[in-house]
Structures are given as C-alpha cells and as structure tokens.
Design a protein around this motif. Structure first.
Motif, short mmCIF file in Angstrom:
data_model
loop_
_atom_site.label_atom_id
_atom_site.label_comp_id
_atom_site.label_asym_id
_atom_site.label_seq_id
_atom_site.Cartn_x
_atom_site.Cartn_y
_atom_site.Cartn_z
N ALA A 48 0.81 -1.21 0.00
CA ALA A 48 0.00 0.00 0.00
C ALA A 48 0.85 1.27 0.00
O ALA A 48 0.59 2.21 -0.76
CB ALA A 48 -0.94 -0.01 1.20
N GLY A 52 2.21 0.99 -3.97
CA GLY A 52 1.11 1.87 -4.36
C GLY A 52 0.26 1.33 -5.50
O GLY A 52 0.66 0.40 -6.22
N GLN A 53 -0.93 1.90 -5.67
CA GLN A 53 -1.83 1.47 -6.73
C GLN A 53 -1.22 1.76 -8.10
O GLN A 53 -0.73 2.85 -8.36
CB GLN A 53 -3.19 2.17 -6.61
CG GLN A 53 -4.22 1.67 -7.60
CD GLN A 53 -5.63 1.89 -7.12
OE1 GLN A 53 -5.93 1.78 -5.94
NE2 GLN A 53 -6.52 2.22 -8.03
N GLY A 54 -1.23 0.75 -8.96
CA GLY A 54 -0.60 0.87 -10.27
C GLY A 54 0.86 0.50 -10.27
O GLY A 54 1.47 0.36 -11.34
N TRP A 90 -7.79 -7.07 -2.20
CA TRP A 90 -6.75 -6.63 -3.11
C TRP A 90 -6.95 -7.26 -4.50
O TRP A 90 -7.41 -8.40 -4.61
CB TRP A 90 -5.37 -7.05 -2.60
CG TRP A 90 -4.89 -6.27 -1.41
CD1 TRP A 90 -5.31 -6.41 -0.12
CD2 TRP A 90 -3.91 -5.24 -1.42
NE1 TRP A 90 -4.65 -5.53 0.69
CE2 TRP A 90 -3.77 -4.80 -0.07
CE3 TRP A 90 -3.12 -4.66 -2.41
CZ2 TRP A 90 -2.88 -3.79 0.29
CZ3 TRP A 90 -2.23 -3.65 -2.05
CH2 TRP A 90 -2.12 -3.23 -0.72
N ARG A 107 1.32 -6.52 -10.56
CA ARG A 107 0.88 -5.13 -10.55
C ARG A 107 -0.26 -4.96 -9.57
O ARG A 107 -1.19 -5.78 -9.52
CB ARG A 107 0.41 -4.69 -11.94
CG ARG A 107 -0.02 -3.23 -12.04
CD ARG A 107 -0.46 -2.89 -13.46
NE ARG A 107 -0.76 -1.48 -13.61
CZ ARG A 107 -1.95 -0.94 -13.34
NH1 ARG A 107 -2.95 -1.71 -12.90
NH2 ARG A 107 -2.15 0.35 -13.50
N VAL A 108 -0.22 -3.89 -8.76
CA VAL A 108 -1.29 -3.59 -7.82
C VAL A 108 -2.40 -2.86 -8.57
O VAL A 108 -2.30 -1.68 -8.87
CB VAL A 108 -0.78 -2.72 -6.64
CG1 VAL A 108 -1.94 -2.39 -5.70
CG2 VAL A 108 0.33 -3.43 -5.88
N GLU A 109 -3.46 -3.60 -8.90
CA GLU A 109 -4.59 -3.02 -9.62
C GLU A 109 -5.53 -2.30 -8.67
O GLU A 109 -6.11 -1.26 -9.00
CB GLU A 109 -5.36 -4.13 -10.36
CG GLU A 109 -6.55 -3.67 -11.16
CD GLU A 109 -6.17 -2.92 -12.42
OE1 GLU A 109 -7.07 -2.34 -13.07
OE2 GLU A 109 -4.96 -2.90 -12.77
N LYS A 110 -5.69 -2.84 -7.45
CA LYS A 110 -6.57 -2.21 -6.46
C LYS A 110 -6.02 -2.50 -5.07
O LYS A 110 -5.68 -3.63 -4.75
CB LYS A 110 -7.99 -2.76 -6.58
CG LYS A 110 -8.95 -2.22 -5.52
CD LYS A 110 -10.32 -2.89 -5.63
CE LYS A 110 -11.24 -2.45 -4.50
NZ LYS A 110 -12.56 -3.17 -4.54
N ILE A 111 -5.92 -1.46 -4.26
CA ILE A 111 -5.45 -1.60 -2.88
C ILE A 111 -6.63 -1.99 -1.99
O ILE A 111 -7.68 -1.37 -2.03
CB ILE A 111 -4.81 -0.30 -2.38
CG1 ILE A 111 -3.52 -0.01 -3.16
CG2 ILE A 111 -4.51 -0.37 -0.88
CD1 ILE A 111 -2.87 1.31 -2.80
#
Length: 265
Positions: A48, A52-54, A90, A107-111
């Motif tokens: 997070a 980070g997101q993205g 997540w 890849r962090v698509e949604k936190i």
C-alpha cells in the motif's frame, strides 16, 4: 538530516505504527511484548505505502523489503498474497491477467485493507476453496454475466485476461461461509467488482413464462435440452479449449507445437 531520515519522509504518517516504526518492519504486534505481527499485514502495508496502486513488484523485491521477517519460502509469500486477494479485497495482476507484465512481475490493480487504512480488517469467512472449485466446474469455468472463460483475453482490453471470482446470484448479498453453492455463480473480476451491487435481481419464473410460451417448438426443445444438460451445449473443440486453458505455459507451448505438426502434415 541523514539519508535514512530523508527516505522516511517518502512515506505518509499512516505508514508508521506507534513508535515510528514502518508497519512492515515490525517484529511484534503493537501493544504486545511477544505476539508476532502477521506476515499478511506486513505485505499489505508494504504494497500500500511503498508500491502503491498501479505499482509493480516481484517476489524478489518483497523478499528484499521484508528480509528475515518472513519465512524464506516462495510458497509462503504466495499463500499470503492469495489471502490478501480473497480476504482483504486486493486485486493483484500477474502475467496471466496482463500480458505487459514479465513472468515474475505483479501489478497492484486495487489496494485493499492494510494497516493504517483506518478501518477494521475484514472477517475471514469467505466460501472455501472446495466450494469455489465446485461452482467454477458447474459453470464451465466461464463468467455467467458476460460469458468469457477463465484466462481468456477481453476483446475490448488488449492484453488483459479474465480472472474468475465468486459472485452472489442476488447482487449485494453477503458472501459468507453460510452461503450455499446454489447462491453462488462464477463471475469474471471485471463483471464482479463494478456490477455486484448494480445488477438487477434474478428474474422470476412468472416473468420468463410469457416469452418462453411464444417460442417456436424447436426453440423450446433446445431450451429444454440445455436445461437438462445444465449448460450450453458445446462442440468438442469448445470442451477441449476450456480444458487446455488450464494447462501450464510450458504445456500449452508443447501442445501448440504438436497441433501445428498435426495440421501441417
């Protein structure tokens, strides 16, 4: 001001537990002298606030960031990440979801939930893995909303593949351990996330009967056949395509090479 303190300024105050320690560097839970601070919480906080997101990350980068605070096992990290997805909301993409990613990249698509977010962690009462597999098998490993199959590419989003999740037949209903298999349906993540609370309730028999009565005899027989099969009849190619999508990447490559030899001979 030393370099270490300058790096600390990169993170917001929510990234720190009481005492000024970053969440993912804790060894014991806040307010405790001996209770370990959970690895999932550490991972969630690191993703997070640092990724980070993205943002993108690899298992190696997680291992480097968390160091000796988590067991030295790739499977351990994978289990913790699966828990973040299924319990904490997540959405973490891999190459299966996004062809632009490297094979070892995420890849962090949604936190989802994480320490410092300001709200309690969700209760872990989702349907079991066996229930999840049963529902997907029953639905032919396809989204019942849009019809896309697991790991198939979206036509309107090049490079993005479908990931199957569980949805409730009645939008907005709570997915808990008390939920029965008949209450659940297979939905791709794209249909499940934005539409869960916006889809209308399932139709009633009274609503469907007028249209069914107006069908031709041939259409009525076909509808009856599909209901008896409890699925849409598919060709042999359809059935094998559903199965081969679940092969590993190396097995898929071997099969494609074999098929190319077969059709060219």
């Amino acid at each position: 001001m030393n370099d270490e303190h300058t790096i600390d300024l990169y993170y917001p105050s929510a990234a720190y537990a009481q005492g000024g320690v970053l969440w993912w560097e804790l060894t014991v839970a806040p307010g405790s002298h001996s209770k370990p601070f959970g690895d999932e919480r550490k991972l969630a906080a690191y993703l997070a606030f640092h990724v980070g997101q993205g943002g993108r990350f690899t298992m190696r980068s997680l291992r480097s960031a968390l160091g000796a605070t988590v067991p030295n096992s790739a499977e351990h990290l994978n289990r913790r990440l699966r828990q973040l997805r299924t319990r904490d909301g997540w959405i973490l993409q891999s190459q299966r979801d996004n062809a632009a990613l490297a094979h070892d990249e995420y890849r962090v698509e949604k936190i989802g939930w994480h320490p410092g977010c300001g709200f309690p962690r969700p209760v872990d009462d989702k349907p079991s893995d066996s229930v999840r597999r049963h529902v997907h098998e029953r639905d032919g490993w396809m989204c019942v909303v849009c019809g896309i199959g697991a790991r198939e590419l979206y036509d309107d989003e090049p490079g993005k593949t479908a990931r199957l999740t569980l949805g409730h037949r009645v939008p907005g209903a709570r997915l808990g351990k008390e939920t029965t298999i008949n209450d659940l349906q297979s939905e791709c993540a794209r249909c499940n996330e934005p539409m869960r609370d916006e889809l209308p309730n399932p139709p009633t028999l009274e609503e469907l009967m007028p249209g069914i009565r107006s069908m031709s005899q041939g259409d009525k027989r076909e509808l009856l056949r599909r209901m008896e099969l409890n699925r849409r009849p598919r060709t042999r190619v359809d059935e094998y395509y559903t199965r081969v999508r679940r092969l590993s990447e190396s097995e898929r490559a071997r099969l494609m090479a074999s098929l190319e030899d077969m059709v060219s001979s």
